[in-house]
Every structure is written in C-alpha cells, then in structure tokens.
Design an enzyme around this catalytic site. Structure first.
Site, short mmCIF file in Angstrom:
data_model
loop_
_atom_site.label_atom_id
_atom_site.label_comp_id
_atom_site.label_asym_id
_atom_site.label_seq_id
_atom_site.Cartn_x
_atom_site.Cartn_y
_atom_site.Cartn_z
CG LEU A 30 28.49 -13.23 -12.05
CD1 LEU A 30 28.56 -13.42 -13.56
CD2 LEU A 30 29.54 -12.23 -11.58
CG ASP A 31 22.61 -10.02 -6.48
OD1 ASP A 31 21.73 -10.88 -6.71
OD2 ASP A 31 22.44 -9.08 -5.69
CD GLU A 71 19.83 -13.42 -7.88
OE1 GLU A 71 18.68 -13.46 -7.42
OE2 GLU A 71 20.23 -12.50 -8.62
CG ASP A 184 11.88 -8.87 -7.09
OD1 ASP A 184 12.02 -8.18 -8.12
OD2 ASP A 184 12.81 -9.16 -6.32
NE ARG A 241 12.65 -8.97 -1.87
CZ ARG A 241 13.56 -8.60 -2.74
NH1 ARG A 241 14.67 -8.01 -2.32
NH2 ARG A 241 13.39 -8.82 -4.03
#
Length: 341
Positions: A30-31, A71, A184, A241
């Site tokens: 479950l992201d 997650e 993020d 990222r």
C-alpha cells in the site's frame, strides 16, 4: 486520488486485489496509503479514518490469501501502531539511525529503536527515494512537537543532514530540497554508499546491522552494487532523486560485480538468506552505547546454530561469529573474509 468511500472507488480497489491474487501475488504494498482518506478540517494524513481504511483493505487482501505491506513515512510511534495492524511495515527509521550511529559513535538512539521497533518489518537502508529524516523526528502533526519528541532531536537531525552533505562532498546538498525539484523536502538524496564516504568497511557494517535487524531485508539495486552518486544524471534532469537512480550498462554491472565490496556484500546476502538461524530467537544488547551486539540462536544444545554480530561504532568495525554443525567460525573483516554457510 481515489475516493475510497465511493462505490466505484471500492470496486476499483477490489478489482485490483482480484487481479493480483489471480496472478499468484503473495504480498501487496500500500504505497503512500497515509494520504488515502481526505477529510475537511484535518491534515488528511494518518487520521483515524486512515487506520480504519488500512484495516479494511488489509482484511480484504488477507481474504484473497495475500499479506499487506504498508509504506508510510511518519512519526515512529505511528509506525508502531501501523505495525500492529498489518502484516509488514517498512522500517524507515533504520537508515538515518544507522548513519547517525556510525557518524557519531553513539548508538543510544539506534539501540532505543531496536528495542521497541516492530519485528514484522521490511528493513531498508536505501530505496528509489532519498534517506528520510521525518521518521526519526518529532511528530509534525502534534500541536506542539516538543510534546512528541522523535528518536533524534532537531539538532541531531541537522547534524545528520550536514554529515551526509560532508560525506558526499556536497553532492547531496545539490540534490536535496527545493534546489532540485524535490517533492519530499524531508528526504536527503544520496546513495547510501556515498553517505558513508565510500568507506567499504563501514558500508558493510551498515549492511550487517540491517541484515541482523529482525525483518525482511530489502537492498536497492544501486546499494547492491555499492553505487556512487550520479551527478551527470542529476545535472541532465534537475531531479534530486535521480542522483540515486543510475542507469547501469551491462559493462558497468560487470565491473561493479568485480569490486571487493560488492563481492563481500553479496556474500553477506547469501549468509543472511541461506542460514536458517535467522528464523530463531533474537537478542540485542548495547554496551556503553557504542558497542552493539545482535544475536540469533536456533536450538538449545551445545551444537545449536547461532550467529552473533558485534559492532564497535567508534571504529565502525564489525565482528561476525557463527556456529553450524558444531563448528564455530569468526571473521573480523567482512571485506576480505566474508562469511559463508
């Protein structure tokens, strides 16, 4: 976004579970499920209704014969609560705590977490995202964060972030925050290998800590190859990222696999995968906060299988001792003398 309370939204989610279960999937992730429920007047993150939704979806998945992995990056107490209600939860507090311990030689925060963390975890040091710090910080949803302190203090987190920047010679600073289009801002972007200054032995010590921490170890592909920060890719895309998302050519993979640190890491992976002592009883102790001991034992007789990892955070050294078939083995150098079973 999916309205999880609508008939069509629930039907859609059920259809996905039907499809993956029919394909033989045994675990679903479950992201970013912490944002699944939207409710006016709230933060819309991990509110009581979110926990109810996770419980309902978990029950449905289990009814399909599948386990559930959640997650969520959040306050550590919330991770403990999630861990009690699902099959697996990511241990996102482990990566920054291991770095903090190896940077400072002080393992008190790491030891405190190891004593309370859920054992039904997937352990990580690196992922396709950055190194999160929100997981060890204070509860940002609390009216007064001082009332809900984290595993590290704000000053310790600032020092940790600066330590990553120093160990990467500033590369992580270029890839972190608004400067690199990051969604993020609570994550520092760097490979874990570079975050440890490309120190082979400290890197292997960090991996040994991960592998001896109860749970299912997950090693990201760049980490598996002890990869360095990709500044060229970062420069081309401007996405933070991407510094930890190098595109390996077959030739680069072959070259990486020939490096002693990668060979030693693969041996450590095989040791963790093939030695069934890790299904046995676990024990952890900390001596003076800078010497950590991880131990597993299967069986009660003198010839029982066992494995013990001793870490000196002051030096970054790791000693591994294991017993199988009545024979005791030991290595003080994971780089040049990796374990075998």
């Amino acid at each position: 976004d999916i309205d999880v309370y609508s008939r069509s939204g629930r039907s859609y989610l059920t259809a996905i579970l039907d499809a993956v279960a029919a394909a033989g999937v045994s675990m679903v992730r479950l992201d970013a499920v912490g944002y699944a429920v939207k409710k006016a007047g709230t933060s819309c993150f991990m509110i009581p209704e979110t926990f109810e939704f996770i419980a309902e979806l978990t029950a449905t998945a289990r009814g399909h014969g599948m386990h559930v992995l959640v997650e969520v990056h959040s306050y550590y107490q919330r991770q403990l609560e999630i861990g009690r209600s699902v099959d697996r939860v990511y241990d996102f507090a482990l990566p920054p705590l291991v770095l903090h311990a190896l940077y400072t030689g002080d393992g008190s925060a790491l030891a405190r977490w190891l004593r309370v963390r859920p054992h039904n975890a997937v352990t990580v040091l690196d992922t396709h995202d950055g190194i999160g710090v929100i997981d060890v910080g204070p509860d940002q949803t609390a009216a007064d964060a001082a009332d809900r302190p984290g595993l590290l203090s704000p000053a310790e987190i600032d020092t940790l972030v600066e330590g990553i920047h120093q160990h990467t010679a500033g590369a992580s600073r270029r890839a972190t925050g608004w400067a690199a289009s990051n969604l993020d801002l609570y994550q520092v972007n760097s490979t874990y290998y570079d975050a440890l200054g490309r120190d082979d032995r400290r890197y292997l010590t960090a991996r040994a800590i991960q592998f001896f921490t109860p749970g299912i170890p997950h090693v990201y592909y760049v980490g598996a190859l002890a990869g360095a920060n990709d500044l060229d890719l970062l420069g081309r895309t401007g996405i933070g990222r991407d510094i930890n998302r190098h595109y390996y050519t077959p030739e680069e993979v072959d070259a990486a696999l020939d490096r002693p640190v990668v060979q030693a890491l693969l041996a450590l992976c095989r040791f963790r995968n093939n030695f069934d002592v890790f299904d046995g009883a676990f024990d952890f102790t900390a001596d003076d906060d800078h010497r950590l001991r991880f131990a597993y034992r299967a069986g009660q007789d003198v010839a029982a299988q066992s494995a013990e990892l001793l870490v000196d955070l002051g030096t970054g050294a790791a000693t591994l001792e294991w017993q199988t078939h009545g024979i005791v083995h030991r290595t003080d150098d994971l780089l040049n003398h990796p374990p075998t079973v």
